[in-house]
Motif scaffolding. Sequence first.
Motif, PDB file in Angstrom:
ATOM      1  N   ALA A   1       0.835  -1.217   0.000  1.00  0.00           N
ATOM      2  CA  ALA A   1       0.000   0.000   0.000  1.00  0.00           C
ATOM      3  C   ALA A   1       0.872   1.270   0.000  1.00  0.00           C
ATOM      4  CB  ALA A   1      -0.995  -0.037   1.151  1.00  0.00           C
ATOM      5  N   ASP A   2       0.795   2.093   1.023  1.00  0.00           N
ATOM      6  CA  ASP A   2       1.513   3.374   0.998  1.00  0.00           C
ATOM      7  C   ASP A   2       2.852   3.333   1.732  1.00  0.00           C
ATOM      8  OD1 ASP A   2      -0.388   4.839  -0.491  1.00  0.00           O
ATOM      9  OD2 ASP A   2      -1.690   4.813   1.269  1.00  0.00           O
ATOM     10  N   ALA A   3       3.301   2.139   2.124  1.00  0.00           N
ATOM     11  CA  ALA A   3       4.588   2.034   2.826  1.00  0.00           C
ATOM     12  C   ALA A   3       5.708   1.709   1.835  1.00  0.00           C
ATOM     13  CB  ALA A   3       4.507   0.948   3.889  1.00  0.00           C
ATOM     14  N   MET A   4       6.952   1.943   2.253  1.00  0.00           N
ATOM     15  CA  MET A   4       8.082   1.426   1.473  1.00  0.00           C
ATOM     16  C   MET A   4       8.057  -0.092   1.536  1.00  0.00           C
ATOM     17  SD  MET A   4      11.319   0.048   2.141  1.00  0.00           S
ATOM     18  CE  MET A   4      12.843  -0.160   1.259  1.00  0.00           C
ATOM     19  N   GLY A   5       7.816  -0.628   2.734  1.00  0.00           N
ATOM     20  CA  GLY A   5       7.440  -2.024   2.855  1.00  0.00           C
ATOM     21  C   GLY A   5       8.503  -3.003   3.309  1.00  0.00           C
ATOM     22  N   ALA A   6       9.756  -2.550   3.505  1.00  0.00           N
ATOM     23  CA  ALA A   6      10.824  -3.505   3.830  1.00  0.00           C
ATOM     24  C   ALA A   6      10.504  -4.298   5.099  1.00  0.00           C
ATOM     25  CB  ALA A   6      12.159  -2.769   3.995  1.00  0.00           C
ATOM     26  N   ASN A   7      10.092  -3.594   6.141  1.00  0.00           N
ATOM     27  CA  ASN A   7       9.824  -4.305   7.400  1.00  0.00           C
ATOM     28  C   ASN A   7       8.641  -5.256   7.251  1.00  0.00           C
ATOM     29  OD1 ASN A   7      11.902  -3.174   8.931  1.00  0.00           O
ATOM     30  ND2 ASN A   7      10.693  -1.306   9.263  1.00  0.00           N
ATOM     31  N   MET A   8       7.641  -4.823   6.531  1.00  0.00           N
ATOM     32  CA  MET A   8       6.457  -5.685   6.353  1.00  0.00           C
ATOM     33  C   MET A   8       6.819  -6.940   5.579  1.00  0.00           C
ATOM     34  SD  MET A   8       3.205  -3.449   5.566  1.00  0.00           S
ATOM     35  CE  MET A   8       3.240  -1.758   5.611  1.00  0.00           C
TER      36      MET A   8
ATOM     37  N   SER B   1      13.631  -8.311  -1.520  1.00  0.00           N
ATOM     38  CA  SER B   1      14.557  -7.962  -2.597  1.00  0.00           C
ATOM     39  C   SER B   1      14.378  -6.480  -2.888  1.00  0.00           C
ATOM     40  CB  SER B   1      14.261  -8.758  -3.866  1.00  0.00           C
ATOM     41  OG  SER B   1      14.993  -8.177  -4.927  1.00  0.00           O
ATOM     42  N   ASN B   2      15.510  -5.763  -2.964  1.00  0.00           N
ATOM     43  CA  ASN B   2      15.423  -4.350  -3.341  1.00  0.00           C
ATOM     44  C   ASN B   2      15.317  -4.158  -4.858  1.00  0.00           C
ATOM     45  OD1 ASN B   2      17.251  -3.891  -0.492  1.00  0.00           O
ATOM     46  ND2 ASN B   2      15.491  -2.559  -0.894  1.00  0.00           N
ATOM     47  N   LEU B   3      15.398  -5.250  -5.603  1.00  0.00           N
ATOM     48  CA  LEU B   3      15.127  -5.146  -7.044  1.00  0.00           C
ATOM     49  C   LEU B   3      13.602  -5.145  -7.197  1.00  0.00           C
ATOM     50  CD1 LEU B   3      15.714  -5.086 -10.027  1.00  0.00           C
ATOM     51  CD2 LEU B   3      16.362  -7.486  -9.949  1.00  0.00           C
TER      52      LEU B   3
ATOM     53  N   ASN C   1      12.511   8.940   2.734  1.00  0.00           N
ATOM     54  CA  ASN C   1      12.591   7.606   2.131  1.00  0.00           C
ATOM     55  C   ASN C   1      14.018   7.065   2.101  1.00  0.00           C
ATOM     56  OD1 ASN C   1      10.008   6.343   1.060  1.00  0.00           O
ATOM     57  ND2 ASN C   1       9.719   8.525   0.618  1.00  0.00           N
ATOM     58  N   ASP C   2      14.096   5.739   1.994  1.00  0.00           N
ATOM     59  CA  ASP C   2      15.377   5.020   2.051  1.00  0.00           C
ATOM     60  C   ASP C   2      16.042   5.069   0.673  1.00  0.00           C
ATOM     61  OD1 ASP C   2      17.377   3.083   2.071  1.00  0.00           O
ATOM     62  OD2 ASP C   2      16.258   1.710   3.349  1.00  0.00           O
ATOM     63  N   TRP C   3      16.955   6.026   0.493  1.00  0.00           N
ATOM     64  CA  TRP C   3      17.536   6.228  -0.833  1.00  0.00           C
ATOM     65  C   TRP C   3      18.512   5.123  -1.207  1.00  0.00           C
ATOM     66  CZ3 TRP C   3      19.079   8.791   3.485  1.00  0.00           C
ATOM     67  CH2 TRP C   3      20.426   8.833   3.772  1.00  0.00           C
TER      68      TRP C   3
ATOM     69  N   GLY D   1       5.256   5.166   7.548  1.00  0.00           N
ATOM     70  CA  GLY D   1       6.265   4.227   8.050  1.00  0.00           C
ATOM     71  C   GLY D   1       7.661   4.810   8.056  1.00  0.00           C
ATOM     72  N   GLY D   2       8.636   3.975   8.424  1.00  0.00           N
ATOM     73  CA  GLY D   2      10.025   4.445   8.521  1.00  0.00           C
ATOM     74  C   GLY D   2      10.086   5.686   9.392  1.00  0.00           C
ATOM     75  N   PRO D   3      10.910   6.683   9.012  1.00  0.00           N
ATOM     76  CA  PRO D   3      11.059   7.883   9.855  1.00  0.00           C
ATOM     77  C   PRO D   3      10.004   8.954   9.566  1.00  0.00           C
ATOM     78  CG  PRO D   3      12.560   8.007   8.005  1.00  0.00           C
ATOM     79  CD  PRO D   3      11.788   6.720   7.840  1.00  0.00           C
TER      80      PRO D   3
HETATM   81  P1  NAD Z   1       7.192   0.251   8.841  1.00  0.00           P
HETATM   82  O1  NAD Z   1       7.809  -0.879   9.564  1.00  0.00           O
HETATM   83  O2  NAD Z   1       7.122   1.555   9.556  1.00  0.00           O
HETATM   84  O3  NAD Z   1       5.739  -0.231   8.398  1.00  0.00           O
HETATM   85  C1  NAD Z   1       4.772   0.622   7.873  1.00  0.00           C
HETATM   86  C2  NAD Z   1       3.723   0.908   8.932  1.00  0.00           C
HETATM   87  O4  NAD Z   1       2.780   1.847   8.440  1.00  0.00           O
HETATM   88  C3  NAD Z   1       2.947  -0.348   9.319  1.00  0.00           C
HETATM   89  O5  NAD Z   1       2.865  -0.404  10.716  1.00  0.00           O
HETATM   90  C4  NAD Z   1       1.558  -0.106   8.718  1.00  0.00           C
HETATM   91  O6  NAD Z   1       0.560  -0.705   9.470  1.00  0.00           O
HETATM   92  C5  NAD Z   1       1.478   1.406   8.763  1.00  0.00           C
HETATM   93  N1  NAD Z   1       0.547   2.029   7.788  1.00  0.00           N
HETATM   94  C6  NAD Z   1      -0.284   3.052   8.065  1.00  0.00           C
HETATM   95  N2  NAD Z   1      -0.970   3.428   6.977  1.00  0.00           N
HETATM   96  C7  NAD Z   1      -0.571   2.634   5.980  1.00  0.00           C
HETATM   97  C8  NAD Z   1      -0.869   2.578   4.571  1.00  0.00           C
HETATM   98  N3  NAD Z   1      -1.765   3.406   4.004  1.00  0.00           N
HETATM   99  N4  NAD Z   1      -0.224   1.671   3.801  1.00  0.00           N
HETATM  100  C9  NAD Z   1       0.700   0.848   4.347  1.00  0.00           C
HETATM  101  N5  NAD Z   1       1.032   0.853   5.658  1.00  0.00           N
HETATM  102  C10 NAD Z   1       0.413   1.737   6.471  1.00  0.00           C
HETATM  103  O7  NAD Z   1       7.910   0.567   7.462  1.00  0.00           O
HETATM  104  P2  NAD Z   1       8.152  -0.322   6.179  1.00  0.00           P
HETATM  105  O8  NAD Z   1       7.667   0.523   5.056  1.00  0.00           O
HETATM  106  O9  NAD Z   1       7.646  -1.714   6.296  1.00  0.00           O
HETATM  107  O10 NAD Z   1       9.737  -0.395   6.142  1.00  0.00           O
HETATM  108  C11 NAD Z   1      10.465   0.736   5.759  1.00  0.00           C
HETATM  109  C12 NAD Z   1      11.732   0.853   6.574  1.00  0.00           C
HETATM  110  O11 NAD Z   1      12.492  -0.355   6.517  1.00  0.00           O
HETATM  111  C13 NAD Z   1      12.633   1.926   6.047  1.00  0.00           C
HETATM  112  O12 NAD Z   1      12.966   2.776   7.118  1.00  0.00           O
HETATM  113  C14 NAD Z   1      13.857   1.158   5.557  1.00  0.00           C
HETATM  114  O13 NAD Z   1      15.019   1.941   5.698  1.00  0.00           O
HETATM  115  C15 NAD Z   1      13.878  -0.045   6.414  1.00  0.00           C
HETATM  116  N6  NAD Z   1      14.563  -1.256   5.936  1.00  0.00           N
HETATM  117  C16 NAD Z   1      15.020  -1.393   4.656  1.00  0.00           C
HETATM  118  C17 NAD Z   1      15.639  -2.556   4.241  1.00  0.00           C
HETATM  119  C18 NAD Z   1      16.067  -2.698   2.809  1.00  0.00           C
HETATM  120  O14 NAD Z   1      15.679  -1.905   1.995  1.00  0.00           O
HETATM  121  N7  NAD Z   1      16.860  -3.692   2.446  1.00  0.00           N
HETATM  122  C19 NAD Z   1      15.804  -3.611   5.163  1.00  0.00           C
HETATM  123  C20 NAD Z   1      15.317  -3.440   6.455  1.00  0.00           C
HETATM  124  C21 NAD Z   1      14.687  -2.277   6.842  1.00  0.00           C
END
Ligand code: NAD
Length: 427
Positions: free
Chosen positions: A181-188, A214-216, A281-283, A327-329
Amino acid sequence: MSSRIPGFYKLHPDERLRALEAFGVVTDDLSPWRSGLSLEAADLMVENVVSTFSLPCGVAVNFLIDGRERVVPMVVEEPSVVAAVSNVARLVRKDGGFRTSSDPSHMIGQVQLMAVRDPADTVARLQEALPRLREEARGVHPRLEERGGGLVSFEVRHVAYDEPGHVREDMVVLQFVLDVADAMGANMVNTLAERLAPTVAEVTGEQVGLRILSNLADRRLSRARVTVSPASLQTEDLDGMEVAERIAAAWRFAWADPYRAATHNKGVMNGIDAVAVATGNDWRAIESGAHAFAARDGHYRPLTRFELVDGKLEGSIEVPLQIGTVGGPIRVHPTVKANLGLLGVTGARELSGIVAAVGLAQNLGALKALATDGIQAGHMRMHARTVAATAGAEPHEVAAVTRELCRKHDFSVEHAAEVLRRLRAAG
Ligand code: NAD
């Protein structure tokens, strides 16, 4: 409301923010842009914090993207980047600006099985277990499904380590696609990979290795297109069509030669990274995805394309963008929140389109400069201000020192120090 703000660059930073009032900037509370990240907030973001570290945050003006006026925050330490994209955005407005499209936020996760004895049998066992794995995945991120995201698909792949001169190793990878959805998504994605791993081990009887995204992110591509009338590209010395042809020729050089393509794509990333940083965002993730995608046919290629079509210059970009608006910062950093407010984006796909457009704009600006005056003329004029400051010029002295450096075409710090000494001696 227009993002075309003549003379914007001549204003004081506070006046610039006030000039953006129409874009929702709160004029009586500039604190998110002035004070930035607190030490307390920083201490919650990473480990062993001793300080915060500032970088310039500029805004690119003049953008028309998908028919909407946009002012784009950019965090970058390199001179010329913000000016170049603003100039290009101005040039292409009369041809309709940028048109973009972005895929849904589909991220890939991997669960690796190491040193597999019978790859075909392991692949078959995993394929048989997909309904069970699909069921397990459903319970992992229930809120995500309510937001329209969730598991999209599975794929089972056989991967071989077969480097000549070394012992072969067969691996099987359970790969899944998650709509984040609207997250970068790595943690999910990482959470889901770890949750699926015990079942993957159980049904195959093999040893699980890595469980990570995968970052690809090649199922999450963003595209931007721009059409430029040659008349807009005309310079003092060159006809617009000649400039358009030179830009297309510069692109063909990047397609043919990875040494050129690397620098071509560095220009693209000047734009993309600056918006990514400004929006929290995670550049590094975006960088690794972009470069892996650029090499997808086994040869490192440009991320953009420029060609002449029906007498006009057509530019386009296609790039994986793992970008979020939550999400993230994002919630922790006040300037990130303010920058997202200034952009007025409602979600990740909308932001991705803007980021792709800025990458394309930056590349067009660089190619235009390279194909005409050369990059140094404009760049060094901007860089001269940094040189003047490095030589010790106070803010009120910078303009005079910069003028002299440009007049003599000598941008060394030694020359700047000499100019400054003379300036001060003259009172
Ligand atoms: P996150 O863990 O903060 O998860 C996103 C959160 O936003 C979830 O809790 C979700 O419930 C919430 N949310 C609220 N509204 C939402 C919406 N509309 N859509 C989706 N989620 C919604 O963040 P993330 O995006 O899972 O992970 C990003 C972070 O992970 C970055 O800071 C990144 O640097 C880091 N990371 C990156 C890598 C990599 O790229 N290899 C590896 C590990 C961690």
